[in-house]
Enzyme design. Structure first.
Site, PDB file in Angstrom:
ATOM      1  N   GLU A 148       0.791  -1.225   0.000  1.00 10.67           N
ATOM      2  CA  GLU A 148       0.000   0.000   0.000  1.00 10.67           C
ATOM      3  C   GLU A 148       0.826   1.278   0.000  1.00 10.67           C
ATOM      4  O   GLU A 148       0.265   2.377  -0.084  1.00 10.67           O
ATOM      5  CB  GLU A 148      -0.964  -0.008   1.195  1.00 10.67           C
ATOM      6  CG  GLU A 148      -1.907  -1.207   1.178  1.00 10.67           C
ATOM      7  CD  GLU A 148      -3.084  -1.061   2.127  1.00 10.67           C
ATOM      8  OE1 GLU A 148      -3.131  -0.074   2.886  1.00 10.67           O
ATOM      9  OE2 GLU A 148      -3.970  -1.940   2.098  1.00 10.67           O
ATOM     10  N   ASN A 149       2.146   1.162   0.074  1.00  9.81           N
ATOM     11  CA  ASN A 149       3.017   2.337   0.036  1.00  9.81           C
ATOM     12  C   ASN A 149       4.198   2.046  -0.880  1.00  9.81           C
ATOM     13  O   ASN A 149       4.807   0.968  -0.793  1.00  9.81           O
ATOM     14  CB  ASN A 149       3.522   2.680   1.447  1.00  9.81           C
ATOM     15  CG  ASN A 149       2.400   3.097   2.370  1.00  9.81           C
ATOM     16  OD1 ASN A 149       1.909   4.208   2.302  1.00  9.81           O
ATOM     17  ND2 ASN A 149       1.978   2.175   3.240  1.00  9.81           N
TER      18      ASN A 149
END
Length: 297
Positions: A148-149
């Site tokens: 997610e990053n």
């Protein structure tokens, strides 16, 4: 007569294990185990005619302090989700599969990020070996990719993850692979999908991060995402007591999707941890919708 009854019961049970019940081509995805709550599989309602995927959250390429381990993944889902409990729920419900979700947002207070491995081949080799061990130990059927990053340059993500999925499938370690992008992570996931889409079974797009509140807005968001990933693999999703569309409006949105030509062949819910206190009403309603849906599977 009693002996005959038990003999027949054993025969029926064995038949059910060897020949799972007919599934209508629809799939229910349920994330479980990410919050630390002592959630279990047993309480979750499971319809026999739907393929039900439990997505264990998360397997992470990091040590307990969040330091990267160069592809060596470890399970960090809640301890109540034991190998024996996974084997038991799959034995009781032959339509159940279990997946390990990779990464997630954070480990404790440490935000997790994709990093470019200094040696991509070594990362892939380590990831394959560690995930194969976890999959074997926990009786899993697949993986879900939920990084997610990302750094500014993400080229290594598509290659490493795509090759990992391909290797796991080619070696028959997994039969299912899904990805879980959201609005701000579209670029690396679209790159992955464009290169390795044939190895990806479903796209668990996190529509609740699109911040849409109405069925019509949900329809437009869904249409936009299917243009990125194709109509056949994107599943509508719902976050229990969370962001995005809430309550019955979600099911109005599902009807609207079908009215506009989308085959709703599955639903993803985040998560069983949040649903437990409410009696899993959204899981029940979602499966009822899928069973009653007129769309082709």
């Amino acid at each position: 007569m009693i002996k005959l009854h038990f003999f027949l019961l054993h025969i029926v049970t064995a038949f059910a294990l060897i020949f799972p019940p007919f599934c209508n081509g629809k799939v229910m995805m349920e994330y479980i185990g990410a919050t630390g709550k002592p959630v279990t599989f047993d309480a979750v309602p499971i319809e026999p005619n739907i393929t039900f995927h439990f997505i264990l959250s998360f397997a992470i390429d990091a040590d307990p302090s969040g330091n990267p381990q160069n592809g060596t993944f470890s399970p960090y889902w809640v301890p109540t989700l034991t190998p024996d409990s996974i084997a038991a729920i799959k034995s009781t419900h032959p339509n159940v599969k279990a997946l390990a979700s990779l990464s997630g947002w954070s480990l404790q207070n440490k935000v997790l990020r994709w990093y470019t491995p200094s040696n991509p081949q070594l990362w892939i080799s380590n990831a394959f070996a560690s995930l194969k061990s976890i999959i074997t130990t926990y009786h899993l059927d697949g993986i879900d990719v939920d990084y997610e990053n990302f750094p500014k340059h993400t080229e290594s993500f598509a290659y490493c993850i795509g090759e990992l999925i391909t290797l796991l499938k080619n070696q028959s370690v997994v039969t299912v692979a899904t990805i879980a992008p959201f609005y701000s992570t579209s670029a690396p996931y679209v790159d992955l999908f464009n290169q390795y889409g044939n190895a990806i079974d479903y796209v668990n797009h996190q529509f609740y991060t699109d911040k849409v509140k109405t069925p019509q807005a949900y329809l437009e968001a869904f249409r936009n995402r299917t243009e990125m990933y194709g109509k056949d693999k994107v599943l509508p999703s719902y976050e229990v007591d969370g962001r995005g569309i809430q309550g019955d409006a979600f099911f109005v949105a599902l009807d609207l999707l079908e009215e506009n030509g989308f085959d709703v062949n599955g639903v993803m819910i985040f998560s069983a941890d949040a649903s437990a206190s409410g009696g899993y009403c959204y899981e029940r309603k979602s499966q009822a919708f899928l069973l009653n849906s007129t769309s082709s599977a």
